[in-house]
Design a protein around this motif. Sequence first.
Motif, PDB file in Angstrom:
ATOM      1  N   SER A1045       0.807  -1.209   0.000  1.00 35.90           N
ATOM      2  CA  SER A1045       0.000   0.000   0.000  1.00 35.90           C
ATOM      3  C   SER A1045       0.851   1.275   0.000  1.00 35.90           C
ATOM      4  O   SER A1045       0.336   2.353  -0.203  1.00 35.90           O
ATOM      5  CB  SER A1045      -0.928   0.004   1.208  1.00 35.90           C
ATOM      6  N   PHE A1046       2.126   1.138   0.209  1.00 33.87           N
ATOM      7  CA  PHE A1046       2.964   2.336   0.276  1.00 33.87           C
ATOM      8  C   PHE A1046       3.555   2.710  -1.068  1.00 33.87           C
ATOM      9  O   PHE A1046       3.997   1.854  -1.813  1.00 33.87           O
ATOM     10  CB  PHE A1046       4.105   2.144   1.280  1.00 33.87           C
ATOM     11  N   ALA A1047       3.547   3.977  -1.330  1.00 38.56           N
ATOM     12  CA  ALA A1047       3.982   4.398  -2.653  1.00 38.56           C
ATOM     13  C   ALA A1047       5.418   4.906  -2.676  1.00 38.56           C
ATOM     14  O   ALA A1047       6.068   4.900  -3.704  1.00 38.56           O
ATOM     15  CB  ALA A1047       3.057   5.487  -3.171  1.00 38.56           C
ATOM     16  N   ASN A1048       5.902   5.347  -1.532  1.00 33.50           N
ATOM     17  CA  ASN A1048       7.217   5.985  -1.568  1.00 33.50           C
ATOM     18  C   ASN A1048       8.290   4.989  -1.209  1.00 33.50           C
ATOM     19  O   ASN A1048       8.228   4.368  -0.157  1.00 33.50           O
ATOM     20  CB  ASN A1048       7.255   7.139  -0.560  1.00 33.50           C
ATOM     21  N   CYS A1090       9.304   0.134  11.487  1.00 31.91           N
ATOM     22  CA  CYS A1090       9.388   1.124  12.545  1.00 31.91           C
ATOM     23  C   CYS A1090       8.351   2.178  12.264  1.00 31.91           C
ATOM     24  O   CYS A1090       7.702   2.173  11.223  1.00 31.91           O
ATOM     25  CB  CYS A1090      10.770   1.754  12.596  1.00 31.91           C
ATOM     26  N   GLN A1091       8.136   3.062  13.210  1.00 30.72           N
ATOM     27  CA  GLN A1091       7.243   4.168  12.932  1.00 30.72           C
ATOM     28  C   GLN A1091       7.853   5.454  13.423  1.00 30.72           C
ATOM     29  O   GLN A1091       8.596   5.490  14.400  1.00 30.72           O
ATOM     30  CB  GLN A1091       5.892   3.926  13.587  1.00 30.72           C
ATOM     31  N   LEU A1092       7.506   6.470  12.686  1.00 34.21           N
ATOM     32  CA  LEU A1092       7.912   7.787  13.093  1.00 34.21           C
ATOM     33  C   LEU A1092       6.746   8.336  13.898  1.00 34.21           C
ATOM     34  O   LEU A1092       5.612   8.348  13.435  1.00 34.21           O
ATOM     35  CB  LEU A1092       8.170   8.655  11.857  1.00 34.21           C
ATOM     36  N   ILE A1096       3.677   7.376  11.653  1.00 33.05           N
ATOM     37  CA  ILE A1096       3.980   7.188  10.240  1.00 33.05           C
ATOM     38  C   ILE A1096       4.844   5.939  10.126  1.00 33.05           C
ATOM     39  O   ILE A1096       5.989   5.926  10.582  1.00 33.05           O
ATOM     40  CB  ILE A1096       4.751   8.385   9.665  1.00 33.05           C
ATOM     41  N   PRO A1097       4.314   4.901   9.544  1.00 32.80           N
ATOM     42  CA  PRO A1097       5.091   3.675   9.485  1.00 32.80           C
ATOM     43  C   PRO A1097       6.142   3.724   8.378  1.00 32.80           C
ATOM     44  O   PRO A1097       5.979   4.438   7.383  1.00 32.80           O
ATOM     45  CB  PRO A1097       4.047   2.600   9.180  1.00 32.80           C
ATOM     46  N   SER A1116       4.606   5.535   3.899  1.00 33.83           N
ATOM     47  CA  SER A1116       3.523   6.355   3.394  1.00 33.83           C
ATOM     48  C   SER A1116       3.968   7.812   3.303  1.00 33.83           C
ATOM     49  O   SER A1116       3.328   8.621   2.666  1.00 33.83           O
ATOM     50  CB  SER A1116       2.299   6.241   4.294  1.00 33.83           C
ATOM     51  N   CYS A1117       5.061   8.111   3.942  1.00 32.09           N
ATOM     52  CA  CYS A1117       5.584   9.463   3.903  1.00 32.09           C
ATOM     53  C   CYS A1117       6.683   9.525   2.845  1.00 32.09           C
ATOM     54  O   CYS A1117       7.506   8.632   2.751  1.00 32.09           O
ATOM     55  CB  CYS A1117       6.139   9.828   5.274  1.00 32.09           C
TER      56      CYS A1117
END
Lengths: 1135, 157
Positions: A1045-1048, A1090-1092, A1096-1097, A1116-1117
């Motif tokens: 699902s993540f684009a970056n 990890c998450q920020l 933000i995963p 995702s970021c």
Amino acid sequence: MSDIVEKTLTALPGLFLQNQLTGGAAAAKAPFSSRLGGLVRGITALTSKHEEEKLIQQELSSLKVTVAAPTTTLKMMKECMVRLIYCEMLGYDASFGYIHAIKLAQQGNLLEKRVGYLAVSLFLHENHELLLLLVNTVVKDLQSTNLIEVCMALTVVSQIFPREMIPAVLPLIEDKLQHSKEIIRRKAVLALYKFHLIAPNQVQHIHIKFRKALCDRDVGVMAASLHIYLRMIKENSSSYKDLTGSFVTILKQVVGGKLPVDFNYHSVPAPWLQIQLLRILGLLGKDDQRTSELMYDVLDESLRRAELNHNVTYAILFECVHTIYSIYPKSELLEKAARCIGKFVLSPKINLKYLGLKALTYVIQQDPSLALQHQMTIIECLDHPDPIIKRETLELLYRITNAQNITVIVQKMLEYLHQSKEEYIIVNLVGKIAELAEKYAPDNAWFIQTMNAVFSVGGDVMQPDIPNNFLRLLAEGFDDETEDQQLRLYAVQSYLNLLDVENAFYPQRFLQVMSWVLGEYAYLLDKETPEEVIAKLYKLLMNSAISSETRAWLIAAVTKLMPQAHSSTIVETLIQEFTVSLDTCMRQHAFELKHLRENVELMKNVLPVDKSCEGMVVDASLSFLDGFVAEELNHGAAPYKPHHQRQEEKLAQEKVLNFEPYGLSFSSSGFTGRQSPAGISLGSDTSGNSAETGLKETNSLKLEGIKKLWGKEGYLPKKENTATDEVEAQPISQDSVIMENVDQIITKRDQPPALTQSKEEKAKQLLASSLFVGLGSESTINLLGKADTISHKFRRKPKVKEIKSGEITSAHTMASSSFNSLSNEEDYYLDTLQDRGDKELKKLSFNSELLDSESFTELHMVEKLSNCNLSASSLFADNNLEIFHPSQSTAVSVANEVSLASSLLEEPTEHMHSDLMEVCNNETISVSSYKIWKNDCLLMVWSVANKSGSELKNAMLEITSEENLKVTEQVECCLPIIEAESTKNFQCSVQMEQPFTEGILSGIINYQMMDSHSVQLEFSVALSLLDFIRPLKISTEDFGKLWLSFANDVKQNIKMSESQAALPSALKTLQQKLRLHIVDIIGNEGLLACQLLPSIPCLLHFRVHADGLALWFRSSCSTLPDYLLYQCQKVMGES
Amino acid sequence: MQFMLLFSRQGKLRLQKWYVPLSDKEKKKITRELVQTVLARKPKMCSFLEWRDLKIVYKRYASLYFCCAVEDQDNELITLEIIHRYVELLDKYFGSVCELDIIFNFEKAYFILDEFLLGGEVQETSKKNVLKAIEQADLLQEEAETPRSVLEEIGLT
């Protein structure tokens, strides 16, 4: 055909004259390039390089005027472009024309466009900034109705395209996969292949279309899709196992001659296609019996069909052999493959012979009898006039080295080494010799002498870990103490002898090794006194050819020897000499020496004899300087900026145009990510300027085993345990007799005239028997099989140190003792244990109310980064150097105090926190702060202490932040009164609004003194991205879902030495230093998450391969992956 | 494939195609070193060279050396055949090719190379298909060229 070409080309000089006279066929074909013709002829007519340069410069300046002139037509521009390409090929700079090439591609008609595109693809590389200007043209041409234009656009895209602009053309190119013309489909597939290389995630969604391309009715399109498949299967073979059947079918059809005859090459059906398919099969069948079984038949057929005596059939055969040895073995096929190798080795054609040797090096560990079969050929190749053949032979010998043939093989390698001049070869060979010597050295004398040869030849070009490893070996020693002492003594004596040689030249690195060894172990000498040794070192110091780095090593050695010496006149002169030296570093050393000499007690503490391996307690955080630093900051000194921050700033200044779509990117430049021919890993230069630091570097050379390129692990039959004893029992003395003979014979061979033919033959036989000793058909397998495990003569000692820690809670003690008992072996075990330990700790902590189970168990891994004061984590320190946390206890007490003093604070002790650090002070007040890494936020605790004897009024603390930080939950920070000598605490939580590497949190404190004048102090605290990173505990399934699902994303390869890149150690580093949660480990791949904060995963997939790590971040970021990659590179670089 | 170089016996570069991004300085250095090393080799020696961490495959056709750099695990023999196929293509296109054809029409030689190898990988192995693609492009070229050159001859441009 080639004969015709040869003939035509040999007649060239004559033709050339003709051409000049008649215009010739060549010139006639290209009337428009007549000016180029003139230029070329002009250059050919010149005699000197200088004249050529003048002519070209003239040409270039006239071209410069022409291309810039508004009257220049596109047709003329095209002609100019051709000449520019030509000038640039000759090595002259034509960069002024680049922009015009882009314009030409944009504006020209078809044929001008064609030249424009060609010029662009030749002038620019994919990271060139001008390339962005081409994107619009490409988009336009891709939409053109003219096939040729589309073709040209696709051709240029497949060669160079800016990574960040891929989304602009991707849908257009995807459409082209359905185009009616096969040439367009083919080029579209290759363009997507290019995208897959530079930005794999961007084309991930079209995998299904690749399958369509694989089934395309056109052979060319299908063949093009194989490039993508080969690459994807190389990265991860398990997802493509279902295609094995298809590949096998295609190969069957190709081999069976079912393709159009156009694809035949010298009547061999589509050889390129065959080779590509064989490679794919080899990757798919590796370590997989079921998949391998599917391909046995077709491999057999390929072997059978490739019978024509033409180069290209040999190419196919070679690939077949490669595949057969890569996949799960089948004895029948192996036999045939072995026969095939025989054909290569025995071929009179030198190219085939070379490949035969290359194949042997790959398969030799699986099938040592092959080496025996071809031993005479190997011996002949050892003296081959072509150095490449010789080198490949040595490579082969390197792989069959064992304790019995080591001396002969190393001797051969040294002979070759002495003849080579090319640096790359020397570095490579020196590394191999050092590795073999460490593994199999028969005795001390041999070992030291061989290493001397390595150091004298390899000198200053070799990998720095060779001397480091050697010194570590000497220092750490082995199991037998007397043996160790003898080795050291031998080394010392041999170096003293070497230094006695008049006018001898030794490389700096060798001198550094010598000075370290002499400094540490000269005390073992009986006859020579320390004074004599010092005298020798002094002589070297005064030699002008010595580099200042070596001088530092030498003076360190003198410093170590000084306490042992009785009289010290030389030391005195030395001090006098260097205290006035212009070299500040030397001056510093001289002063240190002087002070140590005056303080014998200190000297004994600092430089104990033979204690180089003992850990020394070092205050790594330099806390004793804190006061000084704070004072300097108060006086207006600039705060310290860490290295990476400085670089970042520098980068920001240098970069005129930022083409990255977002933030600062530290990754993604194609230069680093992809392999380039110049990308020789240079290794980090670790030589510190003192012996101690040099020693502590533990970049280890490939010590374990030899890399297997071919074949399957565990193929070697493992039943030979019974035979082992017999082989071991074989009298080694016999071998050594042979070796001595051989040595004599070899020396005799150096006196050529006396020898007859038969003697030479005999010599070869003898050489063979000494080279291939231990490879006999019965003894071989187990000798080779366990070579890597048994006979490491110089085995490393386990590195992990016992933990001595006093103040551990009972739960910790239990946990750590269970660790100790298990983990005293190697780092590797430590890692596997981590998980177990983790669980254990969890269990324990449930019982013990002392611990907050959640936060503790997760975070206790994060040790070094945070100087945390949970002692259990020091278990994971794999350094010899134990890090002493000076403020540990104070931090705890302060923390306790804090929690008592202010009810506002949650018990901070249950979370990890940093040391208390003073951020500002003056004579009355002091502000300190520390960070608490809570699970959901970063909590900053400020403690304001009134140091004065009187109370302060109206104190006010105000925290401000940079724009990308957000301060919340700020508690009341206005205090009407601070009583004398008391401390008040405040806390606030900090959130990161946008990812960054380093941020500053600054604040002001205001207060009024008794005499009512107001004082204001400013302070600041640096926050790093890592302060906001927390482990993300998810399951593998969730990981998969999130991943898609993540684009970056960001992908990067990090080059590392093999030992560093080992999965366990890499995992450990990531887990500890970056606070990543290990989701899963599959084979040589790891999944981490990890998450920020707040949520933000970021996911990391990483894979270990031969020379490094392939990292792949997704989030995702958009900017987080880049920043994390940067941190990751940093910690990996440090470890 | 990482790059391909064509150079003469005198060490003059005739064609260069780089499939990996490198700076001009590096390119020059590599070219210089390689030309020197290859020219120093004797005719009977092996067509392969280990150079830095790459494998160099070269072959001489009359006065021209064709030289390719591939990765170590690549198949050297098939690389040799790639070179040969390229020479065949040139030969067919120019009609018994010689070094001068390549010098004076090097852009054509590049066009042919781009139809045969793309981004360092073999694009099309059928000789017929490669030449067809080139001819199609050339055909357009001539159409576009003829009226112009006529105009030019009578001095209208």
